[in-house]
Every structure is written in structure tokens, then in C-alpha cells.
Scaffold this active site. Structure first.
Site, mmCIF file in Angstrom:
data_model
loop_
_atom_site.group_PDB
_atom_site.id
_atom_site.type_symbol
_atom_site.label_atom_id
_atom_site.label_comp_id
_atom_site.label_asym_id
_atom_site.label_seq_id
_atom_site.Cartn_x
_atom_site.Cartn_y
_atom_site.Cartn_z
ATOM 1 N N ILE A 57 0.835 -1.212 0.000
ATOM 2 C CA ILE A 57 0.000 0.000 0.000
ATOM 3 C C ILE A 57 0.870 1.263 0.000
ATOM 4 C CG2 ILE A 57 -0.267 0.177 2.537
ATOM 5 C CD1 ILE A 57 -3.127 0.719 0.040
ATOM 6 N N SER A 110 11.306 0.028 8.459
ATOM 7 C CA SER A 110 10.645 -1.195 8.012
ATOM 8 C C SER A 110 11.651 -2.323 8.117
ATOM 9 C CB SER A 110 10.182 -1.012 6.562
ATOM 10 O OG SER A 110 9.333 -2.061 6.177
ATOM 11 N N ARG A 111 11.184 -3.477 8.545
ATOM 12 C CA ARG A 111 12.144 -4.559 8.748
ATOM 13 C C ARG A 111 12.765 -5.036 7.445
ATOM 14 N NH1 ARG A 111 9.476 -8.807 12.697
ATOM 15 N NH2 ARG A 111 7.673 -7.676 11.939
ATOM 16 N N LYS A 151 -5.744 2.472 7.771
ATOM 17 C CA LYS A 151 -6.936 1.776 8.258
ATOM 18 C C LYS A 151 -6.661 0.282 8.312
ATOM 19 C CE LYS A 151 -8.165 -0.522 4.700
ATOM 20 N NZ LYS A 151 -8.714 -1.790 4.361
ATOM 21 N N ASP A 160 -11.257 -6.506 6.096
ATOM 22 C CA ASP A 160 -10.201 -5.572 5.670
ATOM 23 C C ASP A 160 -10.680 -4.734 4.483
ATOM 24 O OD1 ASP A 160 -7.208 -4.707 5.801
ATOM 25 O OD2 ASP A 160 -7.621 -5.171 3.707
#
Lengths: 310, 310
Positions: free
Chosen positions: B15, B38-39, B92, B170
Site C-alpha cells: 500500500i 521497516s524490517r 486503516k 479488511d
């Protein structure tokens, strides 16, 4: 002395006979019970109607109503009472959904009347002393054991096993209402397992893990199975000590020493609060306990367990 | 012109590449993307860190962060960012539980920073015109069909099937975010069936019945099964007419006539709103869509359906 608030009860059943009627009688300065509405039950010497519409039409002088029917039926009655300008007390839980309670809160504000989402266990005599202790003694961990035999406490109450009846959360929400009152910071669920009898639409047991922003761990076990040892206990480990709130909030132990408490009088205290809210022109709609239950259903893993027969 | 808000993204995935990065680039007057955490993933030409702690330590000039990781991991990051005085946008759904979002809202208010629980579908071009139409034309019934093939839209996204990932809710929560924006009064759930694949902890389909205080009936069908005909449609019957909001809010038909709308630019509009909230010193934390989902899990009947393999 102000005049007594004219009160009606809608939904007459076990909790009304056991708790509401004696509490209202004991608070005669605050409340006068003038009518009831209930499909099947009445209260001796009080005019009884089979619908809230008929009752409100026959008794336009009613100031306030206590809604004690199962939560699945509470919204429509609450909306009618609020529309008629009555103050409303909701028995716990305040509704079948969080969204309907939000709507009622907004509507009560619009109508300028009192809405009281009541949590009777918060009025147990040990709760405020426990809260005061925990404000001064930082908690580090909490264990909750809320175990009772459903056959003893809810014999043949079918609604409680149906969707919306919440199953073991019906007593468990009492523990959550105490926890959310006494802990100094807001907790939230991180993990949950809900055990559903294979023939029922509501859980018979729940295992819940919460934490709060200060990383306090809260572990709660709710169990309705007849084999469980009964008890309604909250044990809080604090820095350098321990607080035990037992018997559903009726007894309090701090570092092993039993504390002197007032006599148990939950509903009397609850109606005192309702009268105070009405006279102050305020509402009290704290949905935190029901929000935790909804979170548990949303986040919880479901486990099928043996069928349960009443 | 005010200076651009220094923004960081935490949780880089599909996203972010598809929507956040182009929208932020298009709003260069409002935002300057200065870092990511971010990993496993980074964004070309932007300093990347593997933890939010490292990122905030290396870039103390960050003003705001967008949190785009799965909801199960969002609370801890949000709390850290707010504690550091950063404004926070939550993708969201805003969290895995309603209670944690309530805690974040209170904490943002305490810290005096902006918290924005974003609902990108509310920024689809047909949504505000639909809302304006329904404010003037009373709705009587609503049909929602939100059907998409999970294999096409969420290929191998394991988190979405796990507890807390919400399954078909979702995408379904996007429909709920539009409904709660366009309908003139608040609705609440009255009945729900959630279909769980026997090998999954999240539903693949949901059938939901809502009503509101004015007794408007809302029926919503969410379906992720590959056999369903795809579509993201809301059909509102009004007194004397019909409104159709299709393609997830991108197209609008009133009494059969297609309406002229702006180009689809959901995330651009969403970041415009985030900048406006920051500059006005306001927050926007509307949990209504997530509250309906929690209500559906609490009130919904569960049905076991065929196993689903990705």
C-alpha cells in the site's frame, strides 16, 4: 428535600426482584416506583403494563426508567423513553452493540436528559478503596479469576447463551467494569481465547491477556463450567505489595490484611448515583467494559469445547 | 507558503509503494518524505531504518509519521511516535482493538499532537457528492455489495487471515467507512453471519443487517471468495429515487444518471487532510467503522465454510 423522582422499571425478571426493587425501596427519598412494563411479570402493588408504550401513555408523569430486559431488546425501549424526555438507566451491559450505545448517548445529549450506563459491580464496597490504594501504589501485574457455575447462577436463562447474550462475559464484564475503574491507566487486549460449547452461540470460558501503556500485564480467566472452583477475585501485584479484591469486590485485602469496608449495597449505591446524575443534569456512559468484550470477540481465537446442556 | 512537514513512513509494503509514496510526492508543498522504518523494505533514495527507534534517533527533525504496518503492530509504534511529539497518521484500520485506539486518542490529546485515524475510501471522489445528495433526499434502504477475489487483491498476505487481520472486513471496513460518512444518521448492527474457512482464524464472508434510529434498513454483503462476481457497490433507495455509488466510491449514479466527478485521488486527498489537521492543531479519530466490525464479531453468528488455500 427535593421531591422523589417518579421511576418505572421495564423488563421485570430475577435481577429486578433480587436487587432493583429493594434498592429503590431503600432510596425512597430519591425514587418512587410508579409503574412497570414487562410481558410476563409484575411487581406487587405497582401498576403493571405489557409494553413501554402503554405504560408511558398511562403515566405521563414518569420522570425516569430503569431498563432491565436482556441487552438485545434494550435499544428500542431506550430510544422510546429518551424520545419521551425520560431519564434512562441501562442495566449492564448497556446494549447488544457499541454502536447503538453511542447513538443513545448522542440522543440523550440532544434531548437534554440523563443516560446512565450502569455497572453495578463498580459499586461493590471494596472498589473505591482499591482504586485509592492503586493510585498511590503502582501496579505491575494483575490476575483475574472470575469463575462461577452457570447452572447455579443462570439456570435456564436461554437468552444468555444466544448471540448477543455474551455467555461467560455476562459475569465477566463485571470484572472488566471493576478493572477499568480501579487501574490507574487504560488497558487493551493483546491476546484472547474464547471457548464455545459446540452447541452454543456464546462462550462458556475466556482467557484474556491485556496490557497497558505502562506495560502492566493483566491476565483474566472467566469460566462458567460447573467443574471450576467458584470465585470472583482480582489480585494486583504492586511495587512492594499485593492487593486482593475478592468476592466480586465485597472484600479487600492489602498485603494480607483484611480491610474494614462498608456493607455490600451495590444497587443502593447505583441508584444514589442515578439520582445524583439526574439532579446534576449529567450523563455517565462509560462503554469501556463492553468495548473490551467486543475487542475480545474481534481479536480472540475461538476454540470449540464440549457441548453444554442446561 | 508554510514549510513542508517532514514525514516518515513506518511499515513499508504494497500500500505504501502503490499509494502513499505517489500521493506524498504529489503533495510536495505539504510533505517532504525524509525517512522510513521497516524490517524488510525501503524506498529508493530515502534513508531507511529497520526500527522506529533508530529512525527517530537519527532524524529528530521528523514532524510526522504515517503508520502502515499491519494493525496488530500499530499501537506500540504509534505510542512511541506520539511520546516523541510526532503527529501520527494511522492507516486503516487504526488498530487491532478499539481500546488501544481510545488510549492513543487520549495520549495524542495529552501530548498536544495530531492523531489521524485515516479511512482512505472516504476520500473517493463520489463520497462527498453522495453525502450531499443524501442530506437532501431521505434514504429508506441501503444495499451494499463488496465482493472481491482475495487471491487477486491480497495474494499470500498471511497477516490478513490471522486473528486481528480481520479477513474480509479488511476491504469491508472500506464500505463501512463510506456508509458511516454518507448516511445522515448513525446505524447499528442487528444481525450478522460471519463465514469462517475451517482452516482460518478470520472470516472469508460476512452478511450484515443494520438499522438506524429512523428504521432505515442496511444490508451489507462482504465476500472474498474467488467465485463471487467482483464489485464494490452501495445502492441507496431514497424517497422517490435511487443513488448508486460504485467502484468503491469512484463512480456515482443518481436516478440512473452518471454524475461528473473529480479524478480518483484518494491518498492525495487523505494527505491534504492530514496536513490541514496538523496545521489546525486538530485530531480526527473516528472509530465508527472499526466499531461496527467489533460489533459484528460480538453479535455475529459464526458459520464454518470450506477451507481456503492461498
Amino acid at each position: 428535600m427535593t421531591s422523589a423522582i417518579k421511576l418505572a422499571i421495564v423488563g421485570v425478571g430475577k435481577i429486578v426482584y433480587d436487587q432493583h426493587v429493594p434498592a429503590i425501596a431503600a432510596r425512597a427519598d430519591d425514587f418512587s416506583l410508579v409503574a412497570t412494563a414487562s410481558r410476563h411479570h409484575t411487581i406487587d402493588h405497582i401498576p403493571g403494563f405489557t409494553s413501554i408504550e402503554a405504560m408511558l401513555a398511562a403515566h405521563p408523569d414518569i420522570d425516569a426508567v430503569s431498563l432491565c430486559m436482556p441487552p438485545q431488546y434494550r435499544y428500542a425501549a431506550a430510544r422510546q423513553a429518551l424520545a419521551a424526555g425520560k431519564h434512562v438507566l441501562l442495566e449492564k451491559p448497556p446494549g447488544a452493540t457499541l454502536s447503538e450505545v453511542a447513538d443513545l448517548a448522542a440522543f440523550a445529549a440532544e434531548k437534554g436528559v440523563t443516560l446512565f450506563a450502569s455497572w453495578h459491580s463498580r459499586h461493590a464496597p471494596g472498589v473505591q478503596p482499591a482504586k485509592a490504594h492503586l493510585a498511590a501504589h503502582v501496579p505491575t501485574a494483575v490476575q483475574v479469576r472470575w469463575k462461577e457455575d452457570v447452572r447455579q447462577w443462570h439456570p435456564h436463562q436461554d437468552w444468555i447463551w444466544q448471540v448477543g447474550g455474551l455467555g461467560v462475559f455476562d459475569p465477566g464484564i463485571n470484572a472488566l467494569s471493576i478493572l477499568t475503574e480501579i487501574l490507574p491507566s487504560a488497558m487493551f487486549l493483546t491476546q484472547a481465547t474464547l471457548s464455545f460449547p459446540e452447541n452454543r452461540d456464546a462462550p462458556i470460558a475466556a482467557d484474556l491477556h491485556f496490557q497497558d501503556a505502562a506495560d502492566i500485564k493483566v491476565h483474566a480467566e472467566f469460566d462458567w463450567r460447573p467443574t471450576a472452583q467458584q470465585g470472583w477475585d482480582i489480585i494486583v501485584t504492586t511495587v512492594g505489595g499485593e492487593l486482593r479484591l475478592t468476592d466480586g469486590g465485597a472484600r479487600l485485602w492489602i498485603n494480607g490484611a483484611g480491610q474494614a469496608l462498608a456493607q455490600e449495597a451495590e444497587y443502593l449505591s447505583l441508584y444514589r448515583r442515578f439520582a445524583a446524575l439526574i439532579r446534576a443534569g449529567q450523563s455517565d456512559v462509560d462503554v469501556a467494559p463492553l468495548r473490551h468484550v467486543a475487542d475480545a470477540f474481534m481479536l480472540g481465537r475461538r476454540k470449540a469445547v464440549a457441548a453444554f446442556y442446561d
